[in-house]
Design an enzyme around this catalytic site. Structure first.
Site, PDB file in Angstrom:
ATOM      1  N   SER A  64      -7.314   1.127   5.034  1.00  9.97           N
ATOM      2  CA  SER A  64      -6.535   1.410   6.236  1.00  9.97           C
ATOM      3  C   SER A  64      -6.163   0.121   6.950  1.00  9.97           C
ATOM      4  CB  SER A  64      -7.351   2.293   7.184  1.00  9.97           C
ATOM      5  OG  SER A  64      -6.691   2.378   8.437  1.00  9.97           O
ATOM      6  N   TYR A  72     -15.000   4.131  11.761  1.00  5.18           N
ATOM      7  CA  TYR A  72     -13.876   4.322  10.831  1.00  5.18           C
ATOM      8  C   TYR A  72     -13.395   2.971  10.284  1.00  5.18           C
ATOM      9  CZ  TYR A  72      -9.254   5.605   9.064  1.00  5.18           C
ATOM     10  OH  TYR A  72      -8.153   5.772   8.265  1.00  5.18           O
TER      11      TYR A  72
HETATM   12  N1  LIG Z   1      -2.957   9.427   8.068  1.00  7.83           N
HETATM   13  C1  LIG Z   1      -3.013   8.151   8.415  1.00  7.83           C
HETATM   14  O1  LIG Z   1      -2.369   7.691   9.366  1.00  7.83           O
HETATM   15  C2  LIG Z   1      -3.892   7.211   7.619  1.00  7.83           C
HETATM   16  C3  LIG Z   1      -3.773   5.832   7.848  1.00  7.83           C
HETATM   17  C4  LIG Z   1      -4.560   4.971   7.116  1.00  7.83           C
HETATM   18  C5  LIG Z   1      -5.434   5.455   6.189  1.00  7.83           C
HETATM   19  N2  LIG Z   1      -5.541   6.804   5.990  1.00  7.83           N
HETATM   20  C6  LIG Z   1      -6.492   7.274   4.981  1.00  7.83           C
HETATM   21  O2  LIG Z   1      -5.852   8.140   4.078  1.00  7.83           O
HETATM   22  C7  LIG Z   1      -6.819   9.020   3.505  1.00  7.83           C
HETATM   23  C8  LIG Z   1      -6.284  10.425   3.520  1.00  7.83           C
HETATM   24  O3  LIG Z   1      -6.168  10.820   4.878  1.00  7.83           O
HETATM   25  P1  LIG Z   1      -5.012  11.780   5.393  1.00  7.83           P
HETATM   26  O4  LIG Z   1      -4.380  11.099   6.551  1.00  7.83           O
HETATM   27  O5  LIG Z   1      -4.166  12.205   4.241  1.00  7.83           O
HETATM   28  O6  LIG Z   1      -5.877  12.942   5.988  1.00  7.83           O
HETATM   29  P2  LIG Z   1      -5.798  14.521   5.760  1.00  7.83           P
HETATM   30  O7  LIG Z   1      -4.394  14.976   5.642  1.00  7.83           O
HETATM   31  O8  LIG Z   1      -6.649  15.095   6.835  1.00  7.83           O
HETATM   32  O9  LIG Z   1      -6.474  14.702   4.357  1.00  7.83           O
HETATM   33  C9  LIG Z   1      -7.812  14.399   4.138  1.00  7.83           C
HETATM   34  C10 LIG Z   1      -8.172  15.033   2.817  1.00  7.83           C
HETATM   35  O10 LIG Z   1      -9.527  14.716   2.505  1.00  7.83           O
HETATM   36  C11 LIG Z   1     -10.175  15.902   2.136  1.00  7.83           C
HETATM   37  N3  LIG Z   1     -11.584  15.767   2.494  1.00  7.83           N
HETATM   38  C12 LIG Z   1     -12.120  15.550   3.707  1.00  7.83           C
HETATM   39  N4  LIG Z   1     -13.452  15.492   3.635  1.00  7.83           N
HETATM   40  C13 LIG Z   1     -13.765  15.686   2.331  1.00  7.83           C
HETATM   41  C14 LIG Z   1     -14.972  15.722   1.609  1.00  7.83           C
HETATM   42  N5  LIG Z   1     -16.139  15.561   2.224  1.00  7.83           N
HETATM   43  N6  LIG Z   1     -14.912  15.933   0.290  1.00  7.83           N
HETATM   44  C15 LIG Z   1     -13.737  16.101  -0.343  1.00  7.83           C
HETATM   45  N7  LIG Z   1     -12.550  16.057   0.278  1.00  7.83           N
HETATM   46  C16 LIG Z   1     -12.566  15.852   1.602  1.00  7.83           C
HETATM   47  C17 LIG Z   1      -9.492  16.996   2.929  1.00  7.83           C
HETATM   48  O11 LIG Z   1      -9.694  18.242   2.313  1.00  7.83           O
HETATM   49  P3  LIG Z   1      -9.328  19.626   3.072  1.00  7.83           P
HETATM   50  O12 LIG Z   1      -7.847  19.689   3.185  1.00  7.83           O
HETATM   51  O13 LIG Z   1      -9.894  20.644   2.159  1.00  7.83           O
HETATM   52  O14 LIG Z   1     -10.015  19.550   4.405  1.00  7.83           O
HETATM   53  C18 LIG Z   1      -8.046  16.541   2.848  1.00  7.83           C
HETATM   54  O15 LIG Z   1      -7.426  16.970   1.653  1.00  7.83           O
HETATM   55  C19 LIG Z   1      -8.101   8.834   4.309  1.00  7.83           C
HETATM   56  O16 LIG Z   1      -8.970   8.004   3.574  1.00  7.83           O
HETATM   57  C20 LIG Z   1      -7.625   8.106   5.559  1.00  7.83           C
HETATM   58  O17 LIG Z   1      -8.632   7.313   6.124  1.00  7.83           O
HETATM   59  C21 LIG Z   1      -4.781   7.684   6.675  1.00  7.83           C
END
Ligand SMILES: NC(=O)c1ccc[n+]([C@@H]2O[C@H](COP(=O)([O-])OP(=O)(O)OC[C@H]3O[C@@H](n4cnc5c(N)ncnc54)[C@H](OP(=O)(O)O)[C@@H]3O)[C@@H](O)[C@H]2O)c1
Length: 153
Positions: A25, A40
């Site tokens: 991130s 985080y």
């Molecule tokens: N969105 C941003 O702005 C951003 C920026 C930088 C980095 N990131 C990183 O990108 C990655 C994905 O995040 P996102 O933004 O796409 O979030 P998201 O849409 O909330 O998706 C998170 C995913 O992780 C799954 N998950 C959560 N806890 C889990 C566990 N214990 N075991 C297995 N699966 C699990 C969730 O499953 P369910 O759907 O079943 O709950 C969901 O599919 C993360 O590592 C986050 O830190 C995101």
């Protein structure tokens, strides 16, 4: 991530090919600090260094390990519903992400994010720190207000 890597690596070593794509991130790489998101950001610093070490260990064995560094993406976690030029949808991000697989040990695949990263790098750390602190305090304030409204209902 650590456990999954431990499980999949031996098979990749045996096949002499494979790719591991970890999602870091900007919270740990692009901005100098992420106040109020300390755990985080620290976790993402772990992802970054873990990936870099494995990249060096395994590049000679035909395995690509890459840490991608996204900034904001419109997802549930980020609580952002609408995508925009600087905040891609998950689909747009994923398309850009896959194009970068196998190229660099660390990258920011969505190019407008790289632009923001470059601009941030031109600013003094204290300026970015103070902006971020104010921004995060605003998020917390709005969150607390939302919670208290929920309790009132
Ligand atoms: N969105 C941003 O702005 C951003 C920026 C930088 C980095 N990131 C990183 O990108 C990655 C994905 O995040 P996102 O933004 O796409 O979030 P998201 O849409 O909330 O998706 C998170 C995913 O992780 C799954 N998950 C959560 N806890 C889990 C566990 N214990 N075991 C297995 N699966 C699990 C969730 O499953 P369910 O759907 O079943 O709950 C969901 O599919 C993360 O590592 C986050 O830190 C995101």
């Amino acid at each position: 991530m650590t456990k999954v890597t431990h499980v999949v690596l031996p098979g990749m070593v045996e096949r002499k090919r494979g790719a591991i794509l970890n999602i870091g991130s900007g919270a740990a790489v692009v901005i100098p600090s992420d106040p109020l998101y300390a755990v985080y950001a620290a976790t993402k610093a772990y992802v970054d260094q873990f990936s870099k070490c494995l990249y060096v260990e395994y590049k000679g064995k035909g395995i690509d390990v890459q840490c991608q560094v996204p900034l904001y993406v419109a997802t549930k976690m980020a609580s952002i519903r609408r995508s925009s030029f600087l905040i891609p949808s998950a689909d747009t991000y994923a398309r850009a992400a896959l194009r970068w697989l196998g190229y660099e040990k660390r990258c920011t695949p969505y190019w407008p994010h790289s632009l923001v990263w470059f601009m941030a790098s031109l600013l003094p750390e204290t300026v970015v720190d103070n902006w971020r602190l104010g921004f995060c305090l605003g998020i917390r304030k709005r969150g607390m207000l939302k919670e208290s409204k929920k309790k009132e209902q």
